[in-house]
Structure formats: C-alpha cells, structure tokens
Design a protein around this motif. Structure first.
Motif, PDB file in Angstrom:
ATOM      1  N   ARG A   1       0.847  -1.192   0.000  1.00 48.56           N
ATOM      2  CA  ARG A   1       0.000   0.000   0.000  1.00 48.56           C
ATOM      3  C   ARG A   1       0.880   1.238   0.000  1.00 48.56           C
ATOM      4  O   ARG A   1       1.875   1.299   0.727  1.00 48.56           O
TER       5      ARG A   1
ATOM      6  N   GLU B   1      -3.138   7.762   0.028  1.00 48.14           N
ATOM      7  CA  GLU B   1      -4.373   7.692   0.814  1.00 48.14           C
ATOM      8  C   GLU B   1      -4.581   8.930   1.678  1.00 48.14           C
ATOM      9  O   GLU B   1      -5.366   8.904   2.606  1.00 48.14           O
TER      10      GLU B   1
ATOM     11  N   GLU C   1      -9.840   1.739   7.949  1.00 45.76           N
ATOM     12  CA  GLU C   1      -9.358   0.643   7.106  1.00 45.76           C
ATOM     13  C   GLU C   1      -7.988   0.155   7.566  1.00 45.76           C
ATOM     14  O   GLU C   1      -7.086   0.938   7.830  1.00 45.76           O
TER      15      GLU C   1
END
Length: 177
Positions: free
Chosen positions: A89, A94, A175
């Motif tokens: 990730r 994000e 998340e």
C-alpha cells in the motif's frame, strides 16, 4: 550538415512516498526487497521492519522512497510480484498518513552548553535517558520535520552521535492493512 536543436525535456517531478508492505517473516525477504531497489537504482530513504502478526508469521516493512509517479508505480508493481509479499500500500496516496520516528541523541558539553542542551530537550518534550557530568542521551519521538529540527538544534549544543529508528507509518481512518 545542419543540426536540429531541441530543448531538453523537463524532468518529471519526484515526490516522497511511504510504502507499507506485508510479507512473510522468513529469511531473505528483506534482502530481496533491498535488492529490488538497488538493482533498479532506486533509493530507500528510510526502512523499518518488524513482525506484526506473530501467529501468521507476517512482518510489516515500511519504506520511504522518492521518485516520479511512474517510478513509484513500477516499484509497487515489482514489490507486489515478489513471492513472500502479501500486500503493498502506498500510504501517501491515501492522504496524510501518521508518520513517526524515534531518535536517540548523545550531546556532550560543559557549563552553559550543557544547561542549554537540557533546556532545549525539555522544550521539545524529549526524555533524558542518561546523564553524566559531561553528556546526555535524549530520546525524542515525533514527525519527521520535528525530528530534523531537534537534531539541528542539538547540533549547536554539542551533538556527537545520532541513532534513528526510521519511519513507522499508518494510514488514517478505519481501514486496516
């Protein structure tokens, strides 16, 4: 013979990215990841590794690197193809991630320099881990900018040694990785 002159194309902008990688905790994984970076000429600015899921034998690797968007996409794709890698990730994509680093600093000095080092450490909220008649060891945890500022200020107070952990980071919100 005529030559045609053309302006050099501007270099693509680079940016700093924090990557979180979940891998099997087994020998050689870190070497393979480091080899991926060095073999392609990418730099690792910060690297932290620790087992995070003991029962599943999984580790989390946090890598801070800089590159163009195309380079970062290539790094993520190549990391995802490595066999022991479960997830990759880009925390930078994000939104602002929570990033912290721990630093230990040894400051040596006498008299006013010693008093100033202690005063500045207290102003930053650093903990004094060790004190002798001629030195201090301070522990400070904070955002990268704050760590850099603390190190810079202590350089004027007799800084002789620095040990840094590297970045630990997590994305905001509910998340999970």
């Amino acid at each position: 013979m005529s030559s045609v002159y053309s302006e050099p194309s501007p270099a693509a902008p680079t940016s700093r990215h924090t990557l979180a990688v979940i891998v099997d905790n087994e020998p050689g994984v870190l070497a393979r990841i480091a080899g991926l970076f060095s073999g392609r000429g990418y730099n690792i600015e910060s690297l932290t590794v620790s087992e995070t899921e003991h029962e599943k034998h999984l580790s989390r690797i946090t890598i801070v690197t800089t590159g163009t968007e195309a380079e970062i996409e290539q790094i993520k794709a190549q990391l995802a193809r490595l066999v022991p890698v479960h997830r990759v990730r880009d925390l930078s994509d994000e939104g602002p991630a929570i990033e912290r680093e721990l630093v230990l600093l040894k400051v040596v000095g006498q008299g006013d320099q010693r008093v100033e080092a202690l005063r500045l450490a207290q102003a930053f909220g650093a903990r004094t881990l060790d004190a002798t008649l001629s030195s201090f060891i301070f522990e400070f945890t904070g955002a990268l900018e704050d760590v850099e500022r603390f190190i810079g200020i202590m350089a004027d107070c007799g800084l002789v040694e620095v040990s840094r952990t590297g970045v630990a980071a997590m994305s905001r919100g509910a998340e999970a990785m």
